[in-house]
Design a protein around this motif. Structure first.
Motif, short mmCIF file in Angstrom:
data_model
loop_
_atom_site.label_atom_id
_atom_site.label_comp_id
_atom_site.label_asym_id
_atom_site.label_seq_id
_atom_site.Cartn_x
_atom_site.Cartn_y
_atom_site.Cartn_z
N TYR A 154 8.98 -1.55 10.70
CA TYR A 154 9.27 -0.56 9.28
C TYR A 154 10.76 -0.77 9.23
O TYR A 154 11.55 -0.42 10.09
CB TYR A 154 8.70 0.59 9.67
N GLU A 192 16.75 6.90 3.73
CA GLU A 192 16.58 7.70 5.10
C GLU A 192 17.81 7.49 5.87
O GLU A 192 17.92 8.06 6.70
CB GLU A 192 15.49 6.66 5.75
N ASP A 215 0.00 5.26 10.14
CA ASP A 215 1.04 5.39 9.33
C ASP A 215 1.06 4.77 7.66
O ASP A 215 1.40 5.48 6.86
CB ASP A 215 2.17 4.59 9.81
N ASN A 268 -0.66 7.61 5.73
CA ASN A 268 0.43 8.61 5.45
C ASN A 268 1.55 8.39 4.36
O ASN A 268 1.74 9.14 3.61
CB ASN A 268 1.31 9.02 6.75
N GLN A 269 1.82 7.05 4.37
CA GLN A 269 2.66 6.57 3.24
C GLN A 269 1.98 6.40 1.91
O GLN A 269 2.68 6.78 0.90
CB GLN A 269 3.19 5.12 3.74
N HIS A 317 5.68 11.03 5.08
CA HIS A 317 6.18 10.29 6.38
C HIS A 317 6.53 11.40 7.68
O HIS A 317 7.31 11.99 7.41
CB HIS A 317 7.54 9.63 5.90
N GLN A 354 8.29 11.46 10.93
CA GLN A 354 9.49 10.78 11.58
C GLN A 354 9.16 10.64 13.18
O GLN A 354 9.93 10.08 13.67
CB GLN A 354 10.69 11.57 11.32
#
Length: 591
Positions: free
Chosen positions: A286, A292, A320, A323-324, A329, A331
């Motif tokens: 990623y 970010e 992940d 979720n995206q 997101h 962390q």
């Protein structure tokens, strides 16, 4: 190359209104205009500020061991230990200042606040010395020790000197980094000036202490402690006014948020995916995006092969991906590769940093045992008495001479011999040379002590000046320490500033100072252990109150041996170390 220059002119405007390329801002939070901010105008203000603040700090520190023995009636070993603990605490507070600077306040605000604390501590110390401690007036010199004091008076003294420790400690790592921030490393000319700044910064530090080690040291050695402390307080106040006066010209990096949370996020995310089968290449990790990053001054760090377990934190699992797709997101499950590399950078720095602690044990002897050794030698020339603490002036002169020799002679010479684009010795090589010179310094100190004992009166009651060997025989050991500082401490400042991520620059400077801190604590522990072992069977020990009955030379040779062992470990760590790799800023702007 032409398109690169044109694109930068379009992006940042041309001429006098061109902005810096490193993401710095001015005092109003707007992009810093190159012609109106930073560079040597702001850098020189910071160098003068550092010189004055150092004068103030060493006005207390350089003779503190004598203040403890003559005014507070402590013995040599206890005084040396207390000085080591106090000096160590100064540098422990540097971590506090660095954390607040990198996370929340920024370097300018942190410097200003801790300098105010520094001034308050010095004023409190001056008042307590004038009103309570140096009584009757004139006591505290070589011939007239002061009487005992109450617990309240001693408590006020320790409160004052630890306020000085807090103020100076929190300020030091940030002023060095703030000075470096005034030079845009993306610009070739300013980038060269940034490297030079660290040498001049360390020179300013030493020149500032020169006045303390001569004039103030003489005043305090003659019992004028309160006057010496008031001069220090005045110097610190002037440094604060000068610093605030330069406010409109400073360049700033915005604080990047709590680094501890970013560190923990990587560790947690990696552990949550410890069973995941990783891809063979880093292309599937990623990358994150610019949003970010805490601000535009944070550059991306390129992926490296070490600590592969941490790469799991940047691996995009099926969860992940889901979720995206939902615009969420976590962390604590997925971290960008730059955040992962931040953690790797710190882990790689730790072994190098640990190897610098033993050097700091050697360095701290100048403020304690070197002074006590000098006091037991012949300190008079005709009718003039040389304060033992003022011998550190030769350390300062050595630093100034070797900074000139390194920058003007050795560095260009090595560059020509190697015939490479990189100029001179690397920071790691210079730090290794610093360790070698430190070994020589301890051997020289041990040999001088052997001869001092040879010409000493064994059964003296007041043993200051009891040896007929001149104090000027200490010059070589001070000069060797000064030479080693130029290679070790200037190299450390450059190394930790260059090898820490953009959001942890103050932490990098604090690492350099914290090695000095732990060196002082290790020195204190070493003295305690040596005294405990060497005083068995009713022996006087290596470092007794009467040095003529001890073996300080054996202690110096012990330090030389420990430093030699440390050098072997350091060479292995330096060969293992991999440098940080930053993405070109031009690539980030799409140039």
């Amino acid at each position: 190359m032409a398109s690169l220059e044109v694109s930068k002119e379009v992006k940042f405007k041309a001429g006098e209104e061109a902005c810096t390329l490193d993401g710095t801002v001015d005092c109003r939070g707007n992009p810093a205009i190159r012609s109106r901010s930073g560079k040597w105008f702001a850098g020189i203000i910071i160098l003068f500020n550092q010189g004055l603040a150092t004068l103030a700090f060493f006005g207390v520190g350089v003779n503190l061991v004598l203040f403890l023995t003559r005014v507070l009636q402590q013995n040599n070993a206890d005084a040396a230990n207390n000085v080591s603990k106090w000096t160590g605490t100064v540098y422990i507070f540097s971590l506090v200042g660095a954390f607040l600077s990198d996370s929340y306040w920024g370097r300018y605000k942190t410097c200003a606040i801790f300098q105010v604390i520094f001034v308050i501590g010095l004023v409190s110390l001056s008042l307590s010395s004038y009103i309570f401690l140096v009584k009757p007036e004139g006591c505290g010199n070589e011939d007239s020790p002061c009487p005992s004091h109450s617990s309240l008076e001693i408590g006020l003294f320790y409160l004052s000197i630890y306020l000085v420790a807090l103020g100076n400690g929190g300020y030091q790592p940030n002023i060095a980094t703030l000075g470096a921030d005034q030079f845009d490393e993306e610009d070739p000319k300013e980038g060269h000036s940034k490297v030079a700044f660290f040498s001049y910064f360390y020179l300013a530090l030493n020149l500032g202490s020169l006045f303390s080690n001569t004039i103030l040291s003489y005043l305090e050695d003659e019992g004028m402690w309160a006057l010496g402390f008031w001069v220090s307080a005045g110097s610190a106040f002037l440094a604060l006014i000068l610093f605030l006066g330069g406010t409109p010209r400073y360049r700033h990096f915005k604080p990047s948020g709590n680094p501890l949370s970013r560190f923990c996020q990587v560790m947690v995310a990696a552990m949550r995916k410890f069973r995941v089968e990783m891809p063979p290449s880093a292309e599937d990790l990623y990358e994150g995006d610019r949003k970010e990053c805490s601000n535009n001054s944070i550059r991306r760090i390129l992926h490296t092969d070490g600590f592969k377990f941490l790469d799991r934190a940047a691996f995009i699992s099926s969860k992940d991906s889901d979720n995206q797709e939902q615009g969420f997101h976590n962390q604590w499950r997925l971290c960008p590769i730059t955040q992962v590399e931040e953690v790797k950078c710190i882990l790689r720095l730790i072994p190098i940093w640990l190897c610098t602690i033993i050097y700091s044990v050697v360095f701290t002897q100048m403020a304690s045992l070197f002074v006590e050794q000098g006091a037991a030698m012949k300190t008079t020339v005709s009718n003039f008495r040389i304060p033992p603490a003022s011998m550190s002036s030769f350390d300062i002169l050595s630093v100034a001479a070797f900074i000139f020799l390194y920058r003007r002679v050795l560095d260009p010479l090595v560059g020509r011999i190697r015939k490479t684009d990189t100029k001179g010795l690397t920071e790691l090589q210079r730090m290794g040379i610093g360790l070698i010179i430190a070994i020589i310094a301890m051997i020289a100190a041990g040999i001088v002590e052997c001869y001092r004992l040879k010409y000493a009166q064994k059964d003296c009651t007041n043993c200051e000046g009891s040896s007929s060997l001149s104090i000027f025989w200490q010059v070589p050991q001070y000069a060797f320490i000064g030479a080693s500082e130029v290679f070790m401490y200037v190299g450390q400042l450059e190394f930790f500033n260059a090898q820490t991520p953009d959001g942890l620059k103050s932490f990098g400077s604090a690492l350099c100072m914290t090695s000095i801190s732990l060196g002082n604590y290790v020195s204190s522990l070493l003295v305690t252990m040596v005294m405990k072992i060497s005083t068995e069977d009713h022996m006087p020990g290596w470092i007794p109150g009467n040095l003529n009955k001890g073996h300080l030379d054996w202690f110096y040779f012990l330090l030389a041996t420990l430093t030699a062992l440390d050098l072997v470990v350091y060479v292995a760590c330096a060969k293992w170390y991999k440098c940080i790799k930053m993405e070109d800023r031009a690539n980030e702007y799409g140039v």
